[in-house]
Design an enzyme around this catalytic site. Sequence first.
Site, PDB file in Angstrom:
ATOM      1  CG  HIS A  78      -0.040  -0.014   2.436  1.00  0.00           C
ATOM      2  ND1 HIS A  78       0.366  -0.975   3.059  1.00  0.00           N
ATOM      3  CD2 HIS A  78       0.104   1.001   3.482  1.00  0.00           C
ATOM      4  CE1 HIS A  78       0.999  -0.798   4.208  1.00  0.00           C
ATOM      5  NE2 HIS A  78       0.779   0.415   4.462  1.00  0.00           N
ATOM      6  CD  GLN A  97       1.050   5.329   5.756  1.00  0.00           C
ATOM      7  OE1 GLN A  97       0.366   6.101   6.223  1.00  0.00           O
ATOM      8  NE2 GLN A  97       1.968   4.605   5.707  1.00  0.00           N
ATOM      9  CB  CYS A 111      15.051  21.710 -16.924  1.00  0.00           C
ATOM     10  SG  CYS A 111      13.326  21.558 -17.018  1.00  0.00           S
ATOM     11  CG  HIS A 134       9.446  22.700 -16.328  1.00  0.00           C
ATOM     12  ND1 HIS A 134      10.412  22.725 -15.056  1.00  0.00           N
ATOM     13  CD2 HIS A 134       8.595  23.720 -15.902  1.00  0.00           C
ATOM     14  CE1 HIS A 134      10.135  23.665 -14.248  1.00  0.00           C
ATOM     15  NE2 HIS A 134       9.010  24.020 -14.723  1.00  0.00           N
TER      16      HIS A 134
HETATM   17 ZN   LIG Z   1      12.180  21.582 -15.153  1.00  0.00          ZN
END
Ligand SMILES: [Zn+2]
Length: 332
Positions: free
Chosen positions: A167, A169, A200, A241
């Site tokens: 599981h 959470q 990036c 991004h």
């Molecule tokens: Zn980025």
Amino acid sequence: MSELRKDPITGRWVIIAAERKRRPLDFLPGKEDTVPPSGPCPFCQGNEDKTPPEIFALRDKGTKPNTPGWQVRVVPNKFPALRIEGELNPTRIGLFDMMNGVGAHEVVIENSAHDRGPSDYSQEEMGKVIQAYRERMLDLRKDDRVQYILIFKNHGRRAGASLGHSHTQLIALPEVPIQVKEELSAARRHLNNRKICLFCDILKQELDSSERVVLENENFVCLEPFAPRFPFETWIFPKEHRPHFFRISRQEEKSLSEILPQTLRRIKVALGDPPYNYIIHTSPLKEESGYYHWHLEIMPQLTRIAGFELGTGFFMNPISPEQAAQQLKEVG
Ligand SMILES: [Zn+2]
Ligand SMILES: [Zn+2]
Ligand SMILES: [Zn+2]
């Protein structure tokens, strides 16, 4: 109700979850390594009445909520750290800030099979789990009191899993956690100075050198970070991004459902099914400036943090990320 208290020195929030002391055994040293869970598994198919009523499920057509026939099921945590009912009532006592423990604490039961985990999941199975993560975030962000949502998984007792049935959470918080604030301010600084997203930029450098890249697919890169806190700490970054996890595209959802089980399988094979945690870091819900870049961090629990780490915030890591990347590449 639990309480949120802010440390006036560091600005870190602490949840005083006194209600959870119903499980006093949890405090015994070493207990997490030795005591197996007892009784029928509340997360298994057929035991739906052993959990609070479901909030969300992906299930077979024609089956009713809280009955068998589901593939993924989301329920409130039976021992919640924060509760959805009530008012925050922020209060100041001299130097100290506190508020009521209002938020949400949910459990995503990832699969109806008791003995399967993410490293065993097919792309389709993982896809349903990712879909549940996204749906719950989309729903909880409608609540004005919620500032941040953390999705986290504990695998293995040493990593904090109290039940064997796999599981994840989810905790919805009325405050942005300090770790995310630190990442945000670094990202803000980098964008101001270099005019490019920090994440990036890291991704570009890592892909250029490929020394720490473990694998990649169309939309994601899996790599060992330059300065990992833990041996085999592994991050999964979307190439696109995107500040908010809940805005991922269908295509990215598919790609992530492929690369995440692949990565966890490599960790399992290389290290022999270690306990691990993974977390999704996403932008604070109300933050729309766009300089954050969501990602997933996997932290195998092979070492224990102790005095040095607690006293400094430094980490001692016996394996370089270059070695770790090499090993994870080889087991592929
Ligand atoms: Zn980025
Ligand atoms: Zn089970
Ligand atoms: Zn992060």
